[in-house]
Design a protein around this motif. Structure first.
Motif, PDB file in Angstrom:
ATOM      1  N   SER A 136       0.861  -1.193   0.000  1.00  0.00           N
ATOM      2  CA  SER A 136       0.000   0.000   0.000  1.00  0.00           C
ATOM      3  C   SER A 136       0.894   1.239   0.000  1.00  0.00           C
ATOM      4  O   SER A 136       2.095   1.153   0.269  1.00  0.00           O
ATOM      5  N   ILE A 441       0.841  -2.023  -4.857  1.00  0.00           N
ATOM      6  CA  ILE A 441      -0.428  -1.301  -4.738  1.00  0.00           C
ATOM      7  C   ILE A 441      -0.126   0.173  -4.475  1.00  0.00           C
ATOM      8  O   ILE A 441       0.401   0.522  -3.419  1.00  0.00           O
ATOM      9  N   GLU A 443      -2.517   2.621  -5.104  1.00  0.00           N
ATOM     10  CA  GLU A 443      -3.759   3.397  -5.039  1.00  0.00           C
ATOM     11  C   GLU A 443      -4.064   3.744  -3.572  1.00  0.00           C
ATOM     12  O   GLU A 443      -4.110   2.843  -2.731  1.00  0.00           O
ATOM     13  N   LYS A 446      -5.953   1.503  -0.693  1.00  0.00           N
ATOM     14  CA  LYS A 446      -6.038   0.079  -1.080  1.00  0.00           C
ATOM     15  C   LYS A 446      -4.902  -0.696  -0.416  1.00  0.00           C
ATOM     16  O   LYS A 446      -3.799  -0.162  -0.263  1.00  0.00           O
ATOM     17  N   ASN A 449      -3.978  -8.099  -0.608  1.00  0.00           N
ATOM     18  CA  ASN A 449      -4.894  -9.090  -0.025  1.00  0.00           C
ATOM     19  C   ASN A 449      -4.328  -9.772   1.221  1.00  0.00           C
ATOM     20  O   ASN A 449      -5.069 -10.248   2.061  1.00  0.00           O
ATOM     21  N   PRO A 453      -5.542  -3.343   6.696  1.00  0.00           N
ATOM     22  CA  PRO A 453      -5.151  -1.935   6.811  1.00  0.00           C
ATOM     23  C   PRO A 453      -4.723  -1.624   8.251  1.00  0.00           C
ATOM     24  O   PRO A 453      -5.087  -2.370   9.169  1.00  0.00           O
ATOM     25  N   ASP A 464      -6.488   6.525   3.766  1.00  0.00           N
ATOM     26  CA  ASP A 464      -6.420   6.642   2.302  1.00  0.00           C
ATOM     27  C   ASP A 464      -5.717   7.931   1.849  1.00  0.00           C
ATOM     28  O   ASP A 464      -5.877   8.371   0.717  1.00  0.00           O
TER      29      ASP A 464
END
Ligand SMILES: [Fe+2]
Ligand SMILES: [Fe+2]
Length: 472
Positions: A136, A441, A443, A446, A449, A453, A464
Motif C-alpha cells: 500500500s 499497490i 492506489e 487500497k 490481499n 489496513p 487513504d
C-alpha cells in the motif's frame, strides 16, 4: 533549534569550519550512494510524506512534509546535553563524562562506532527493491521513512568519526559508503546486514527483530562515557522506535488478515489458496530474523565486552536500573554446551555483558510476540507464534557449529539439514511471497490481499491519504 544550513545540525557546525568543510566534502558522495543504493525508482518523480527533524525536542522532531527522497534533510542532531553528567558504570564510575576521545580508548571507540555505522546504510541497501512490491502507499511511506532515517543514522556516526578520529575517521567514513550489503568482495561487517530482504514479510521481521537489536545496541551506547556518542545515540533511539512500530504492526496486520482468511474458509482451507500468508511461513521468517539478530549481540563470553564495560564505553541497557555499576566480582550463571549436553557455569559478569544485553533483547522481543498472539486469540485461532530457543540457528558464539531445533534440542548436522525448511524459509516460500507481492499497490487506501489496513494513518492523516505522490 536545528539550523537550515547545507547540512542541518544542532552542533554549531558553522563554528568549526574544518569539520564543516570535511562533511560538506563527504555529502555529495553520500547523495551519490543514496541514489545508487537507496530506494530504486523512487528518487526523482516521487514526493514522500515523511517526518523530518526541525529540532530535537518532542514537537520539533516530528515535523511532517512532502519531500523528494534525495532532498531529505539528513543532518546531525544530538540530544540535549545532561547537566553535570557522570560516567554511570565501570572503572571510571562517578567521574565526569568525556567530551573528547581519550587516546587509550580511541581504537575501541572507533570500532564500536564503525560497526554501528555500517549497519545503517546496509539496511537501506537490503531494502532498496521493496518499493516495487509494496502492499500500500501507507506501507511504502513507512519503508521510505525507515530508509531516510537509517541514512541519517549514518550521518550521526560519520559526524563522530570526522569530529573525533581525525584522518582514520575520515577514511572510515569513506569505507562506510564503499562496502555493500551482500557484496562478495566488500560485504557489510555483520552477517544479518548481508542477507537479502526482497519481500515484505522479511522487511517487517527485520524491522521487528533486527531494528530491535539496533535499539539494544543504541541503549547500551547511550550510556557511554563518551558524551557526544551518548547524545547522538539518544536521539537515534527516538527515530528507532518508529522502525520497530513498522515491523510489529506490519506483522500484526498480516496476522489479522491471515485470521480473517482462515475464518472465511471455515478454518479448513490452506490460507495460501486464498492468497494469504500461512502461519508456518510467518513462524519460519520469525525464526530466521530472530536468530540472525541474536548473533548481532556477539559471543556469550567476551573479553571485548568486558573491556568496553570496564572502560565505560558501552554499558547495559538502562544502566540506572541496576544496583551495582562496578560489577567487579559478580557472576553470571551461563549455560554452556559441552559433550552434547548443557552445563551451567559461572562466568565473570563483565565477560558476560553481551549475554546480559541479549537477555534484555530476548525479553523485549518476547513481549512483542505476546502482543501478536493476542490477535490469534481474539480470532479464536489456536496457533501461536513463539521465539525459537536462543541456541537455534546460531552462527556466532558458543552454539555456532552445533545444531538445535527451535526447542533447543540438539540434532546432528544431517538431521538439521534434512529438517531445515520446517523451521527456516525455503525457496518455495520465497517464491510464494514474491508471487503475492508481484503487483505493487499504489492506489491510496487500497491494501494487498495478504495484509489488513492499519488502525490509523500517519500523523493523524486518514488511511487513504496520498502518502507518496507521483510528479511527472
Ligand atoms: Fe538505525
Ligand atoms: Fe532502524
Amino acid at each position: 533549534m536545528i539550523s537550515a544550513e547545507k547540512i542541518p545540525n544542532n552542533v554549531d557546525l558553522s563554528g568549526n569550519k574544518r569539520l564543516q568543510r570535511a562533511l560538506e566534502h563527504w555529502q555529495p558522495k553520500y547523495i551519490q550512494w543514496w541514489r545508487d543504493m537507496g530506494p530504486q525508482g523512487f528518487q526523482d518523480y516521487h514526493k514522500v510524506y515523511v517526518r523530518t527533524a526541525v529540532s530535537v525536542d518532542p514537537e520539533g522532531w516530528a515535523h511532517f512534509e512532502y519531500v523528494k527522497l534525495p532532498e531529505y534533510r539528513w543532518g546531525i542532531f544530538l540530544a540535549d546535553p545532561v547537566h553535570d553528567r557522570r560516567i554511570g558504570f565501570g572503572d571510571f564510575f562517578g567521574q565526569p563524562v568525556w567530551q573528547e576521545v581519550p587516546g587509550e580508548f580511541r581504537n575501541q571507540l572507533r570500532r564500536l562506532i564503525v560497526t554501528q555505522g555500517d549497519t545503517e546504510p546496509a539496511s537501506v541497501e537490503q531494502q532498496r527493491w521493496l518499493g516495487h512490491r509494496c502492499p500500500s502507499l501507507y506501507d511504502l511511506r513507512n519503508l521510505f521513512q525507515v530508509n531516510v532515517e537509517e541514512g541519517r543514522h549514518l550521518w550521526a556516526m560519520v559526524y563522530l568519526l570526522h569530529s573525533y578520529f581525525g584522518r582514520d575517521g575520515r577514511d572510515e567514513a569513506e569505507e562506510l559508503l564503499d562496502r555493500q550489503s551482500g557484496n562478495r568482495d566488500k560485504p557489510r561487517i555483520l552477517q544479518a546486514f548481508n542477507e537479502p530482504i526482497d519481500n515484505w514479510l522479511d522487511f517487517f521481521m527485520f524491522t521487528m527483530f533486527t531494528d530491535r537489536d539496533g535499539k539494544s545496541q543504541l541503549m547500551s551506547l547511550s550510556e557511554s562515557s563518551l558524551d557526544p556518542l551518548s547524545r547522538t545515540t539518544r536521539f537515534m533511539l527516538t527515530e528507532e522506535a518508529h522502525h520497530m512500530f513498522v515491523g510489529e504492526t506490519g506483522i500484526a496486520r498480516i496476522l489479522e488478515r491471515t485470521c480473517q482468511l482462515m475464518r472465511q474458509a471455515g478454518f479448513s482451507e490452506d490460507v495460501r489458496r486464498l492468497g494469504g500468508i500461512d502461519m508456518p511461513t510467518i513462524q519460519k521468517h520469525l525464526n530466521q530474523w530472530f536468530s540472525l539478530s541474536l548473533d548481532l549481540h556477539g559471543g556469550e563470553v567476551s573479553s571485548n565486552a568486558a573491556s568496553y564495560f570496564a572502560n565505560g564505553l558501552k554499558g547495559r541497557a538502562k544502566e540506572d536500573t541496576f544496583d551495582d555499576h562496578l560489577v567487579r566480582d559478580s557472576y553470571y550463571s551461563m549455560e554452556f554446551f559441552e559433550n552434547g549436553g548443557p552445563v551451567r557455569k559461572d562466568v565473570l559478569m563483565r565477560n558476560a555483558m553481551n549475554e546480559v544485553l541479549r537477555d534484555w533483547y530476548v525479553g523485549d522481543c518476547a513481549a512483542g510476540v505476546v502482543r501478536w498472539n493476542r490477535i490469534l486469540e481474539q480470532h479464536g485461532i489456536s496457533d501461536r507464534l513463539r521465539l525459537p530457543d536462543r541456541k537455534f540457528n546460531r552462527q556466532i558464539g558458543m552454539y555456532a557449529g552445533f545444531h538445535f531445533d527451535p526447542n533447543g534440542v540438539p540434532l546432528s548436522a544431517e538431521e538439521f539439514e534434512r529438517r531445515r525448511h520446517e523451521w527456516l524459509p525455503a525457496e518455495a516460500d520465497r517464491e510464494y511471497l514474491l508471487s503475492i507481492m508481484a503487483a505493487p499497490i499504489y492506489e491510496p487506501g487500497k491494501f494487498a490481499n495478504y495484509i489488513a489496513p492499519p488502525r490509523r494513518g500517519i500523523n493523524q492523516q486518514p488511511i487513504d491519504f496520498e502518502y507518496v505522490r507521483t510528479e511527472q
